[in-house]
Design a protein around this motif. Sequence first.
Motif, PDB file in Angstrom:
ATOM      1  N   LEU A 324      -3.569  17.780   0.980  1.00 32.97           N
ATOM      2  CA  LEU A 324      -2.280  17.770   1.684  1.00 32.97           C
ATOM      3  C   LEU A 324      -2.422  17.751   3.204  1.00 32.97           C
ATOM      4  CD1 LEU A 324      -0.174  20.284  -0.447  1.00 32.97           C
ATOM      5  CD2 LEU A 324      -0.047  17.784  -0.426  1.00 32.97           C
ATOM      6  N   VAL A 325      -3.539  18.242   3.720  1.00 30.89           N
ATOM      7  CA  VAL A 325      -3.672  18.343   5.168  1.00 30.89           C
ATOM      8  C   VAL A 325      -3.632  16.970   5.830  1.00 30.89           C
ATOM      9  CG1 VAL A 325      -6.208  18.277   5.225  1.00 30.89           C
ATOM     10  CG2 VAL A 325      -4.954  19.476   7.015  1.00 30.89           C
ATOM     11  N   ASP A 326      -4.087  15.927   5.124  1.00 31.17           N
ATOM     12  CA  ASP A 326      -4.038  14.577   5.682  1.00 31.17           C
ATOM     13  C   ASP A 326      -2.601  14.121   5.908  1.00 31.17           C
ATOM     14  OD1 ASP A 326      -6.789  14.250   5.746  1.00 31.17           O
ATOM     15  OD2 ASP A 326      -6.877  13.520   3.691  1.00 31.17           O
ATOM     16  N   ARG A 327      -1.689  14.575   5.073  1.00 30.18           N
ATOM     17  CA  ARG A 327      -0.291  14.169   5.201  1.00 30.18           C
ATOM     18  C   ARG A 327       0.472  15.028   6.211  1.00 30.18           C
ATOM     19  NH1 ARG A 327       1.359  14.062  -1.223  1.00 30.18           N
ATOM     20  NH2 ARG A 327      -0.463  12.911  -1.997  1.00 30.18           N
ATOM     21  N   VAL A 328       0.196  16.319   6.191  1.00 28.53           N
ATOM     22  CA  VAL A 328       0.995  17.254   6.987  1.00 28.53           C
ATOM     23  C   VAL A 328       0.452  17.436   8.400  1.00 28.53           C
ATOM     24  CG1 VAL A 328       1.907  19.614   7.063  1.00 28.53           C
ATOM     25  CG2 VAL A 328       1.669  18.439   4.872  1.00 28.53           C
ATOM     26  N   GLY A 329      -0.867  17.386   8.546  1.00 24.22           N
ATOM     27  CA  GLY A 329      -1.485  17.620   9.848  1.00 24.22           C
ATOM     28  C   GLY A 329      -2.187  18.962   9.906  1.00 24.22           C
ATOM     29  N   GLU A 330      -3.272  19.014  10.678  1.00 16.03           N
ATOM     30  CA  GLU A 330      -4.102  20.215  10.726  1.00 16.03           C
ATOM     31  C   GLU A 330      -3.378  21.409  11.336  1.00 16.03           C
ATOM     32  OE1 GLU A 330      -4.936  17.270  11.980  1.00 16.03           O
ATOM     33  OE2 GLU A 330      -6.995  16.716  11.466  1.00 16.03           O
ATOM     34  N   ARG A 331      -2.638  21.187  12.425  1.00 15.53           N
ATOM     35  CA  ARG A 331      -2.021  22.314  13.126  1.00 15.53           C
ATOM     36  C   ARG A 331      -1.051  23.077  12.227  1.00 15.53           C
ATOM     37  NH1 ARG A 331       1.402  21.234  18.517  1.00 15.53           N
ATOM     38  NH2 ARG A 331       2.854  20.348  16.999  1.00 15.53           N
ATOM     39  N   THR A 332      -0.226  22.355  11.483  1.00 15.90           N
ATOM     40  CA  THR A 332       0.748  23.006  10.609  1.00 15.90           C
ATOM     41  C   THR A 332       0.062  23.883   9.578  1.00 15.90           C
ATOM     42  OG1 THR A 332       2.292  21.171  10.873  1.00 15.90           O
ATOM     43  CG2 THR A 332       2.613  22.596   8.967  1.00 15.90           C
ATOM     44  N   PHE A 333      -1.045  23.388   9.003  1.00 19.02           N
ATOM     45  CA  PHE A 333      -1.746  24.149   7.975  1.00 19.02           C
ATOM     46  C   PHE A 333      -2.464  25.359   8.553  1.00 19.02           C
ATOM     47  CE2 PHE A 333      -0.535  21.427   4.749  1.00 19.02           C
ATOM     48  CZ  PHE A 333      -1.153  21.725   3.540  1.00 19.02           C
ATOM     49  N   VAL A 334      -3.077  25.219   9.720  1.00 11.40           N
ATOM     50  CA  VAL A 334      -3.789  26.354  10.302  1.00 11.40           C
ATOM     51  C   VAL A 334      -2.806  27.434  10.745  1.00 11.40           C
ATOM     52  CG1 VAL A 334      -5.375  27.108  12.116  1.00 11.40           C
ATOM     53  CG2 VAL A 334      -5.732  24.901  11.010  1.00 11.40           C
ATOM     54  N   VAL A 335      -1.754  27.042  11.454  1.00 12.11           N
ATOM     55  CA  VAL A 335      -0.748  28.009  11.903  1.00 12.11           C
ATOM     56  C   VAL A 335      -0.067  28.670  10.705  1.00 12.11           C
ATOM     57  CG1 VAL A 335       1.440  28.313  13.129  1.00 12.11           C
ATOM     58  CG2 VAL A 335      -0.340  26.862  14.101  1.00 12.11           C
ATOM     59  N   GLY A 336       0.401  27.843   9.760  1.00  8.85           N
ATOM     60  CA  GLY A 336       1.091  28.386   8.590  1.00  8.85           C
ATOM     61  C   GLY A 336       0.197  29.278   7.753  1.00  8.85           C
ATOM     62  N   GLY A 337      -1.065  28.865   7.569  1.00  7.02           N
ATOM     63  CA  GLY A 337      -1.982  29.671   6.774  1.00  7.02           C
ATOM     64  C   GLY A 337      -2.255  31.026   7.393  1.00  7.02           C
ATOM     65  N   LEU A 338      -2.470  31.062   8.694  1.00  7.92           N
ATOM     66  CA  LEU A 338      -2.723  32.330   9.371  1.00  7.92           C
ATOM     67  C   LEU A 338      -1.485  33.231   9.371  1.00  7.92           C
ATOM     68  CD1 LEU A 338      -5.005  31.032  12.221  1.00  7.92           C
ATOM     69  CD2 LEU A 338      -5.551  32.984  10.765  1.00  7.92           C
ATOM     70  N   LEU A 339      -0.320  32.636   9.476  1.00  8.79           N
ATOM     71  CA  LEU A 339       0.902  33.439   9.393  1.00  8.79           C
ATOM     72  C   LEU A 339       1.053  34.071   8.010  1.00  8.79           C
ATOM     73  CD1 LEU A 339       3.514  31.246  11.321  1.00  8.79           C
ATOM     74  CD2 LEU A 339       2.548  33.432  12.037  1.00  8.79           C
ATOM     75  N   LEU A 340       0.739  33.316   6.957  1.00  6.86           N
ATOM     76  CA  LEU A 340       0.813  33.877   5.605  1.00  6.86           C
ATOM     77  C   LEU A 340      -0.189  35.009   5.421  1.00  6.86           C
ATOM     78  CD1 LEU A 340       1.244  30.692   3.359  1.00  6.86           C
ATOM     79  CD2 LEU A 340       2.969  32.420   3.917  1.00  6.86           C
ATOM     80  N   GLN A 341      -1.407  34.813   5.909  1.00  4.42           N
ATOM     81  CA  GLN A 341      -2.405  35.884   5.812  1.00  4.42           C
ATOM     82  C   GLN A 341      -1.950  37.116   6.588  1.00  4.42           C
ATOM     83  OE1 GLN A 341      -4.848  36.970   4.275  1.00  4.42           O
ATOM     84  NE2 GLN A 341      -6.358  38.009   5.572  1.00  4.42           N
ATOM     85  N   GLY A 342      -1.418  36.909   7.787  1.00  5.50           N
ATOM     86  CA  GLY A 342      -0.934  38.033   8.590  1.00  5.50           C
ATOM     87  C   GLY A 342       0.209  38.773   7.913  1.00  5.50           C
ATOM     88  N   LEU A 343       1.163  38.026   7.365  1.00  4.30           N
ATOM     89  CA  LEU A 343       2.298  38.647   6.688  1.00  4.30           C
ATOM     90  C   LEU A 343       1.864  39.386   5.427  1.00  4.30           C
ATOM     91  CD1 LEU A 343       4.928  35.777   7.074  1.00  4.30           C
ATOM     92  CD2 LEU A 343       5.018  38.033   8.157  1.00  4.30           C
ATOM     93  N   GLY A 344       0.946  38.774   4.663  1.00  6.72           N
ATOM     94  CA  GLY A 344       0.474  39.412   3.440  1.00  6.72           C
ATOM     95  C   GLY A 344      -0.217  40.728   3.721  1.00  6.72           C
TER      96      GLY A 344
END
Length: 472
Positions: A324-344
């Motif tokens: 999916l990263v090829d479609r969405v872009g690296e920045r969205t996945f890195v930012v979103g992933g770190l936010l999910l880890q932080g919230l969890g």
Amino acid sequence: MSERRGGMTGRQAWVLGLASLASFMMALDSLVVTTALSTIRADLTASVEALEWVVNAYNLTFAVLLLTGAALGDRFGRRRVFVAGLALFTVASVACARAPDIGVLIVSRALQGAGAALVLPLSLTLISAVFPPARRGRAMGLYLGLTGLATFSGPLIGGAIAQGLAWQWIFWLNVPVGVLAILLTTRRVDESTGPANRLDLTGVVLVTVGAFGVVWALVRGNAAGWGSAEVVGALAAGAALVLAFWWWERRTEWPMLPMRFFRSRAFATANPANFLVFASLYGTMFFLAQYFQVVRGHGPLGAGLLLVPWTATLMVCAPIAGRLVDRVGERTFVVGGLLLQGLGMAWVAVVLDTDTGYLEILPALVVGSAGCTMAMPAAQKAVVGAVRQQEIGQASGIFMMLRMFGGVFGTSVSVAVFGAAGGYASAQAFTDGFSAAMAAVSVLAFAGAVIALGMPAPQRVAPIPVLNGGTG
């Protein structure tokens, strides 16, 4: 040589199999001790700081010698250095299994990490050398899949062995596998060399001693006092040596870490963001299995089983995120992933108590694990995409080195916070410390998300205008 099913020759199959087996061993030993830490603490009468070094000694030597291992293989022969690394790892495993006290175990773990630093980069190089570009992707997928299996199964295997046999067998099992891998590699893998670049020994010494100084200060802060001469001196010396490393790498002809890479915005932001992904991940891993044992009363195997949904998320989501990263872009996945880890992890810190049910924290753990899995492949894609084709190998090595440093840093920070807020005196004391450590882990993840906001946005190709109402 005859072709096997799927178009793989016998020689290629041997190289892929042995490289994957070696990678499995190295990845497994970075995680397998997590569910055995409580047993090791009781058996060897170890403090939390000593347990921290059991994990960090492996990761620290692994990180600082990773690029050196690849360079040694290019110069002296990849198979020769690969076998030497396997031999060092196997002998160090014997030393770990026979360790009479925690000090010997820590030194032996450091030697294991040094062996892994020789093996892991050369396992990738051996695969790249024997497979043509058109078939390399499939081979790397099989290789990384087995490495992912080690990540998934490490805590469970460690728990099963620690409870069913003894924690020493975690290391004894490496011995027959290591010996077999050495014998088969010498018979089935051809020797090869690469460009004989100079070794940046000065850089290795500076970054090793500098990182050790910073980690030592974090480890000793609670016991010696954060304002003590020991802690302040170690921190100042470590920081000074890290700055000296940066200065040296800008001026030496053969740097292990070319500073010109950091002129790229993607490289300069994705690497520290991924550093904090692994800082948050390892900070969580260090205490999670211990919480299930010390507070909830489970054995090592039970703790390993409770970790399965968390580690399985890493394995299941990784290939999905990679596509999916090829479609969405690296920045969205890195930012979103770190936010999910932080919230969890922030949720775990808020709800955690001595009587907190497993199902109350499981969704947060799965969300955090999914977040880390989102961020990892996206960050790596951004890093390798920021350099020239001939520099991808070196950029990947730097990426791996910095993520291992992130694991060391995250473990050290979480232990320092745990020691300041709690301890092992009672279930409540451990819960207080663990909750504070998870709050610190969430801060690391949120900091990574802020850094990742600086990553470049995906480049969009402008549509070709239609002229005069035509279709072409």
